[in-house]
Design a protein around this motif. Structure first.
Motif, PDB file in Angstrom:
ATOM      1  N   SER A   1       0.826  -1.209   0.000  1.00 52.59           N
ATOM      2  CA  SER A   1       0.000   0.000   0.000  1.00 52.59           C
ATOM      3  C   SER A   1       0.861   1.260   0.000  1.00 52.59           C
ATOM      4  O   SER A   1       0.611   2.202  -0.759  1.00 52.59           O
ATOM      5  N   ILE A   2       1.891   1.278   0.846  1.00 49.86           N
ATOM      6  CA  ILE A   2       2.771   2.451   0.917  1.00 49.86           C
ATOM      7  C   ILE A   2       3.492   2.663  -0.412  1.00 49.86           C
ATOM      8  O   ILE A   2       3.573   3.785  -0.927  1.00 49.86           O
ATOM      9  N   PHE A   3       4.023   1.585  -0.983  1.00 56.03           N
ATOM     10  CA  PHE A   3       4.785   1.711  -2.226  1.00 56.03           C
ATOM     11  C   PHE A   3       3.929   2.251  -3.371  1.00 56.03           C
ATOM     12  O   PHE A   3       4.355   3.146  -4.108  1.00 56.03           O
ATOM     13  N   THR A   4       2.721   1.698  -3.542  1.00 58.97           N
ATOM     14  CA  THR A   4       1.880   2.154  -4.659  1.00 58.97           C
ATOM     15  C   THR A   4       1.426   3.599  -4.452  1.00 58.97           C
ATOM     16  O   THR A   4       1.357   4.374  -5.409  1.00 58.97           O
ATOM     17  N   THR A   5       1.159   3.970  -3.196  1.00 58.91           N
ATOM     18  CA  THR A   5       0.725   5.342  -2.901  1.00 58.91           C
ATOM     19  C   THR A   5       1.859   6.338  -3.121  1.00 58.91           C
ATOM     20  O   THR A   5       1.685   7.373  -3.779  1.00 58.91           O
ATOM     21  N   VAL A   6       3.039   6.038  -2.557  1.00 57.34           N
ATOM     22  CA  VAL A   6       4.184   6.949  -2.689  1.00 57.34           C
ATOM     23  C   VAL A   6       4.624   7.034  -4.146  1.00 57.34           C
ATOM     24  O   VAL A   6       5.018   8.106  -4.622  1.00 57.34           O
ATOM     25  N   TRP A   7       4.560   5.913  -4.854  1.00 60.43           N
ATOM     26  CA  TRP A   7       4.926   5.892  -6.284  1.00 60.43           C
ATOM     27  C   TRP A   7       4.081   6.899  -7.066  1.00 60.43           C
ATOM     28  O   TRP A   7       4.601   7.696  -7.837  1.00 60.43           O
ATOM     29  N   GLU A   8       2.779   6.853  -6.833  1.00 57.25           N
ATOM     30  CA  GLU A   8       1.880   7.769  -7.542  1.00 57.25           C
ATOM     31  C   GLU A   8       2.130   9.217  -7.124  1.00 57.25           C
ATOM     32  O   GLU A   8       2.134  10.131  -7.958  1.00 57.25           O
ATOM     33  N   SER A   9       2.359   9.437  -5.828  1.00 58.35           N
ATOM     34  CA  SER A   9       2.602  10.789  -5.322  1.00 58.35           C
ATOM     35  C   SER A   9       3.885  11.374  -5.908  1.00 58.35           C
ATOM     36  O   SER A   9       3.917  12.529  -6.373  1.00 58.35           O
ATOM     37  N   ARG A  10       4.976  10.588  -5.897  1.00 58.25           N
ATOM     38  CA  ARG A  10       6.244  11.053  -6.462  1.00 58.25           C
ATOM     39  C   ARG A  10       6.128  11.266  -7.971  1.00 58.25           C
ATOM     40  O   ARG A  10       6.707  12.223  -8.510  1.00 58.25           O
ATOM     41  N   ALA A  11       5.362  10.399  -8.633  1.00 58.51           N
ATOM     42  CA  ALA A  11       5.176  10.555 -10.083  1.00 58.51           C
ATOM     43  C   ALA A  11       4.463  11.865 -10.398  1.00 58.51           C
ATOM     44  O   ALA A  11       4.823  12.563 -11.359  1.00 58.51           O
TER      45      ALA A  11
END
Length: 537
Positions: free
Chosen positions: A439-449
């Motif tokens: 959950s953290i990885f997919t959320t942070v990935w989208e935020s950083r993108a």
């Protein structure tokens, strides 16, 4: 004859002799040998593989399931969430359930009920019934993984317990990679119910062999009071936490009232659960295990490492398929070699984990993961298939050194009666951290993108000669200005999501290296094999 009986039974006659006492149940113990050892290992590994496979096999089939049942993909994701929530609740109950029913009876019953639930999932006529059967499947699946560990450890002599854990670790590590590949192929070439039907023959074989070999090794059930309050609090906080993790990204996290409510319920429920279980005479979950240094720090290292590992396992295929143009098959091929070195090296690690300090072996794993993720942090939109493949192949070596030494640290010094509870609790923390990591990885990935996209887009304007020339070239191919801008936006997206992925790979690399220090805070007994219990047999 009747007169004789009357005389014998009359007043003053000697009492009838007492019935002979029931002979005590003979419980076999000690390691298995020969064919029994091979078949027992195979059966337990099959059951574990089936269980872990089912936690990931449905992921790629959600669009097909949702389409067949006439619901949105968002509703379809409850097929995954329902299993995860139920499984997370039942795993830590393994210790209590083992005492109540006996570990062999519980394991075999779990496998058989899992098979029945799988069959019902395949037959489900609508989404409501499918979700209900997935809840049942998750609940009965909980004890299978911890008990497969404890039964395997009891099947081997203490000196070879590492080899047993090597077999177990291979199934746990390879199944999440195989799951999406197998699920996608079955959905595309047969139909989605078969992702559940394939469990039926595997489960029947596993249950049959396990019972035939192990049923005489089960001490049987013991009457243990049920901690109803602890169970209720466990269901409340674990269920709230798991639903919050699964639905957070979809509902925009703490901008959603529902997520805030779930977070409050999870935190308050956990605090009450903690206070209750630590003062209860017969707790549903043995939290006192965390007072043991090796168990506590070993579980922390294992769980944080697994959360980072699993987050990256989920992120890689998403990036490859969505932004690098890989098909599901090619993304699978890019990830599949991860099992090669894991399978080759795991037996060596298992054989030597009682001879070499497990902290040294675990250090190899963390530094290996750090190197792999550093290499991935150098990826760009021009990275070729071979460039993706090399770190994946190297990751298999790190995986071989990960599970077995850390499990050895977790179980170091534990007496055998506490093994099922320890296995259940450590697996619960590990599985939960895997869900949190995803959950953290997919959320942070989208935020950083989004952040990278905004930075790149700032430079795309009429004053930028390269941008103007690119739009002119696209216009010359017959594209309208809108189509040209859409194409440029797609290229910006590819760059942004690639930069976001490499940010996470780099951060993960640093965290893996830092976590080496946690491993060296443990103090496993030198030369002690897993399950030895420090002579506590």
């Amino acid at each position: 004859m009747s007169n004789a009986s009357a005389v014998l039974d009359g007043p003053g006659s000697p009492p009838a002799p007492p019935a002979p006492p029931t002979p005590p149940r003979v419980v076999q113990s000690g390691p298995l040998h020969g064919t029994q050892l091979v078949l027992g290992t195979l059966a337990l590994s099959l059951a574990t593989f089936m269980n872990v496979l089912d936690s990931s096999i449905a992921n790629v089939s959600i669009p097909a399931i949702a389409g067949d049942m006439g619901v949105s993909p968002a509703q379809g994701t409850w097929v995954i969430t329902s299993f995860a929530v139920a499984n997370a609740i039942s795993v830590p109950l393994t210790g209590w359930l083992t005492q109540r029913f006996g570990q062999v009876r519980l394991f075999v019953a779990s496998v058989i009920l899992f098979v029945i639930a799988s069959w019902l999932c395949g037959l489900a006529p609508n989404i409501e019934s499918l979700i209900f059967f997935r809840v049942v499947q998750g609940l009965v699946a909980g004890p299978m993984i911890p008990l497969s560990q404890t039964l395997l450890l009891g099947s081997y002599p203490p000196a070879k317990a590492g080899s047993a854990m090597a077999m177990w670790a291979m199934t746990v590590l390879v199944a999440p990679v195989v799951g999406p590949l197998l699920g996608g192929w079955i959905t595309d070439n047969i139909s989605w119910p078969w992702i559940f039907y394939i469990n039926i023959p595997v489960g029947i074989v596993a249950a049959g062999i396990t019972w035939s070999i192990y049923h005489k090794r089960d001490p049987g059930p013991k009457r243990v009071p049920l901690d109803y309050v602890g169970l209720g609090l466990l269901v409340l906080w674990v269920g709230s936490l798991q639903i919050m993790i699964d639905k957070g990204k979809e509902l925009d996290w703490f901008n959603s009232t529902q997520i805030i409510m779930l977070a409050v319920m999870a935190v308050v429920g956990f605090l009450f659960f903690l206070a209750w279980e630590l003062t209860e005479t017969h707790p549903i979950v043995d939290l006192r295990l965390f007072s043991r240094r090796n168990f506590a720090l070993g579980t922390v290292a294992l769980s944080l490492g697994y959360g980072l590992f699993f987050g990256n396992v989920v992120l890689m295929p998403l990036w490859l398929q969505q932004y690098m143009g890989y098909t599901a098959t090619w993304a699978g091929m890019a990830m599949a070699p991860v099992g090669v070195l894991a399978i080759i090296l795991s037996p060596w690690v298992g054989k030597n984990v009682s001879k070499i300090d497990p902290r040294k072996l675990a250090t190899v794993a963390f530094l290996g993961f750090g190197l792999v993720l550093y290499l991935r942090s150098r990826f760009n939109t021009q990275t070729e298939f071979s460039g993706v493949l090399i770190p994946t192949l190297m990751q298999g070596a790190a995986m071989a050194f990960f599970f077995i030494p850390l499990q050895a640290i977790v179980f170091s010094g534990l007496p055998p009666p506490r093994m099922p509870a320890a296995a259940g609790l450590s697996n619960f923390v590990r599985i939960t951290m895997g869900a949190v990591g995803t959950s953290i990885f997919t959320t942070v990935w989208e935020s950083r993108a989004n952040m990278h996209h905004a930075h790149i887009a700032e430079s795309i304007n009429r004053g930028n000669d390269a941008a103007t020339a690119t739009l002119a070239q696209l216009g010359a191919t017959g594209m309208s200005p809108e189509q040209g801008l859409a194409m440029v936006n797609r290229l910006i997206d590819q760059q942004a999501y690639t930069l976001a992925a490499t940010d996470l790979f780099y951060l993960s690399s640093v965290l893996f290296v830092l976590m080496v220090s946690v491993v060296w805070l443990t103090k496993p007994k030198t030369g002690q094999a897993m399950g030895d219990g420090g002579g506590a047999h």
